[in-house]
Scaffold this motif. Sequence first.
Motif, PDB file in Angstrom:
ATOM      1  N   ASN A 310      55.552  15.844  18.129  1.00  0.00           N
ATOM      2  CA  ASN A 310      55.224  14.643  18.880  1.00  0.00           C
ATOM      3  C   ASN A 310      56.257  13.566  18.577  1.00  0.00           C
ATOM      4  N   GLY A 311      56.689  12.875  19.607  1.00  0.00           N
ATOM      5  CA  GLY A 311      57.670  11.813  19.439  1.00  0.00           C
ATOM      6  C   GLY A 311      57.779  11.002  20.714  1.00  0.00           C
ATOM      7  N   PHE A 312      58.795  10.154  20.783  1.00  0.00           N
ATOM      8  CA  PHE A 312      58.994   9.267  21.925  1.00  0.00           C
ATOM      9  C   PHE A 312      60.364   9.570  22.521  1.00  0.00           C
ATOM     10  N   ASP A 313      60.409  10.078  23.744  1.00  0.00           N
ATOM     11  CA  ASP A 313      61.675  10.440  24.370  1.00  0.00           C
ATOM     12  C   ASP A 313      61.892   9.740  25.706  1.00  0.00           C
ATOM     13  N   GLY A 314      61.134   8.664  25.935  1.00  0.00           N
ATOM     14  CA  GLY A 314      61.297   7.914  27.174  1.00  0.00           C
ATOM     15  C   GLY A 314      60.681   8.573  28.390  1.00  0.00           C
ATOM     16  N   GLY A 315      59.895   9.622  28.184  1.00  0.00           N
ATOM     17  CA  GLY A 315      59.235  10.296  29.297  1.00  0.00           C
ATOM     18  C   GLY A 315      59.978  11.508  29.822  1.00  0.00           C
ATOM     19  N   TYR A 316      61.089  11.884  29.175  1.00  0.00           N
ATOM     20  CA  TYR A 316      61.887  13.017  29.669  1.00  0.00           C
ATOM     21  C   TYR A 316      61.090  14.326  29.637  1.00  0.00           C
ATOM     22  N   ALA A 317      60.442  14.607  28.503  1.00  0.00           N
ATOM     23  CA  ALA A 317      59.693  15.858  28.377  1.00  0.00           C
ATOM     24  C   ALA A 317      58.525  15.900  29.358  1.00  0.00           C
ATOM     25  N   ALA A 370      53.386   2.859  28.153  1.00  0.00           N
ATOM     26  CA  ALA A 370      54.690   3.392  27.760  1.00  0.00           C
ATOM     27  C   ALA A 370      54.548   4.443  26.670  1.00  0.00           C
ATOM     28  N   LEU A 371      53.724   4.167  25.654  1.00  0.00           N
ATOM     29  CA  LEU A 371      53.571   5.117  24.555  1.00  0.00           C
ATOM     30  C   LEU A 371      52.889   6.400  25.015  1.00  0.00           C
ATOM     31  N   ALA A 372      51.926   6.277  25.919  1.00  0.00           N
ATOM     32  CA  ALA A 372      51.219   7.473  26.375  1.00  0.00           C
ATOM     33  C   ALA A 372      52.073   8.320  27.310  1.00  0.00           C
ATOM     34  N   LEU A 373      52.728   7.692  28.264  1.00  0.00           N
ATOM     35  CA  LEU A 373      53.479   8.439  29.265  1.00  0.00           C
ATOM     36  C   LEU A 373      54.819   8.942  28.739  1.00  0.00           C
ATOM     37  N   CYS A 374      55.342   8.287  27.715  1.00  0.00           N
ATOM     38  CA  CYS A 374      56.673   8.651  27.213  1.00  0.00           C
ATOM     39  C   CYS A 374      56.626   9.473  25.932  1.00  0.00           C
ATOM     40  N   ALA A 375      55.426   9.895  25.498  1.00  0.00           N
ATOM     41  CA  ALA A 375      55.334  10.798  24.354  1.00  0.00           C
ATOM     42  C   ALA A 375      55.819  12.178  24.765  1.00  0.00           C
ATOM     43  N   SER A 376      56.403  12.897  23.812  1.00  0.00           N
ATOM     44  CA  SER A 376      57.098  14.138  24.140  1.00  0.00           C
ATOM     45  C   SER A 376      56.246  15.391  23.986  1.00  0.00           C
ATOM     46  N   SER A 377      54.944  15.237  23.764  1.00  0.00           N
ATOM     47  CA  SER A 377      54.111  16.420  23.557  1.00  0.00           C
ATOM     48  C   SER A 377      52.679  16.129  23.967  1.00  0.00           C
TER      49      SER A 377
END
Length: 433
Positions: A310-317, A370-377
């Motif tokens: 789990n991390g923050f990738d700006g919504g890419y994943a 932002a935190l919910a939609l851009c989390a990577s997992s």
Amino acid sequence: MTDLETPVAVPRPPVLRRAVPALLGYVAVRALGLLTLAGWSAARGKSAYTLLTARWDSLWYTRVAELGYGYEVRLPDGDVHSNLAFFPLLPWLERLLHALTPLSYAGAGFTVSLLASLAAAWGIFAVADHVYGRRVGVCAVLLWAVLPVGIVQSMAYSESLFTALAAWSLYAVLTGRWLTAGTLAALAGLTRPVGIAVVAAVWTVGVVSFVRERSEGARDRSEGARDQSVGARDQSVGAVRDRGDSVRDRAEGPQTGVRGDGRAPTALPWRRVLGMLLAPVGTAAYVLWVGHRTGGGPLGYLDVQAGWRNGFDGGYAFARFVADKFTSFPSALAGAGLTVGVCLLLWLYVTGVRQRQPLALLVYTGVVLALALCASSYFGSKPRLLMPAFPVLLPLARALARLRTSRSALVTAGVAIATAVYGAFWLNGSGPP
């Protein structure tokens, strides 16, 4: 005759008394959801109580409450799932309630969530009522209750507890109670990582208030200097006018609890500063403690989250996850639904900006989204992670409030039935909510 002609402001009833219809409606919706879950689970040979208290994240929280931190699971692919990823306030409350009552840790978590969900509904009403009035407040609570993932509000998860703390902290900001706002923000920071959204709201409004007051003070000093060059008669008239404005401001402030331009009432500067200093204490304390315990330093908590992928990738994943759904026909429907859902969220947020929601609500909602939609997992859990973003429902609540009572009740009842069925189906599935 002057006293008789002076309009007297009718005092508003206490927030709890005003919230009674909203809370009764909330209890009815949640009771319908729980009864539907119980019937559905019984038909499938499952225990609804187990689904609510002893699966997925609920197990991690109860394990922390019973045994403390330090438990981890090493998966075959090398990932390490540590219970340090779970913030401590809910386990602390579970342990306290277990010590004071005959309840098990799981039962204590279930009880905390039920009580916290009521507190959250009350806080949502208080915020919406303060900004838009009682009818919108009732509609906002009912909309939060009938969310498709609303069954999570009754699970031994931390979403209800966090939403309650966040809502009341935002209400305290809106009403100028800075010490209360900071304390509740600190507790929210001990509940979930998204507690930084509450901190951001408190700090943004606090800084803007200081800047605005400084600019207004400079403007007042400039006007005062200009007035000094006018004759004695003009100075006298100006003094009378200023005293009248001051008396009027003091009279109106306690009645409304908010300034005419929608800003929070003025508070003593030291209270605001202390509230702002208190706000990040919860998040900072836990994150730094995890970093010290793991030896990872100030960013050690991010390493713990990385073990969960789990991390923050700006919504890419998440964007790739949605795009992959369009590779085949059956899954393309899910991809279309996800796309529509994200667009709806963004549209509601923009609508809130256009409707000039208070700054505290806009900052808080923006950070949560932002935190919910851009989390990577954990893409399947995003609807649950979005649940604390209740201000995004306010444009819908305003629209619902404009309908006749009978029509709005009919719409709400229909949606409540649909979400109760969906919640039972969803929670009886194989994956975690």
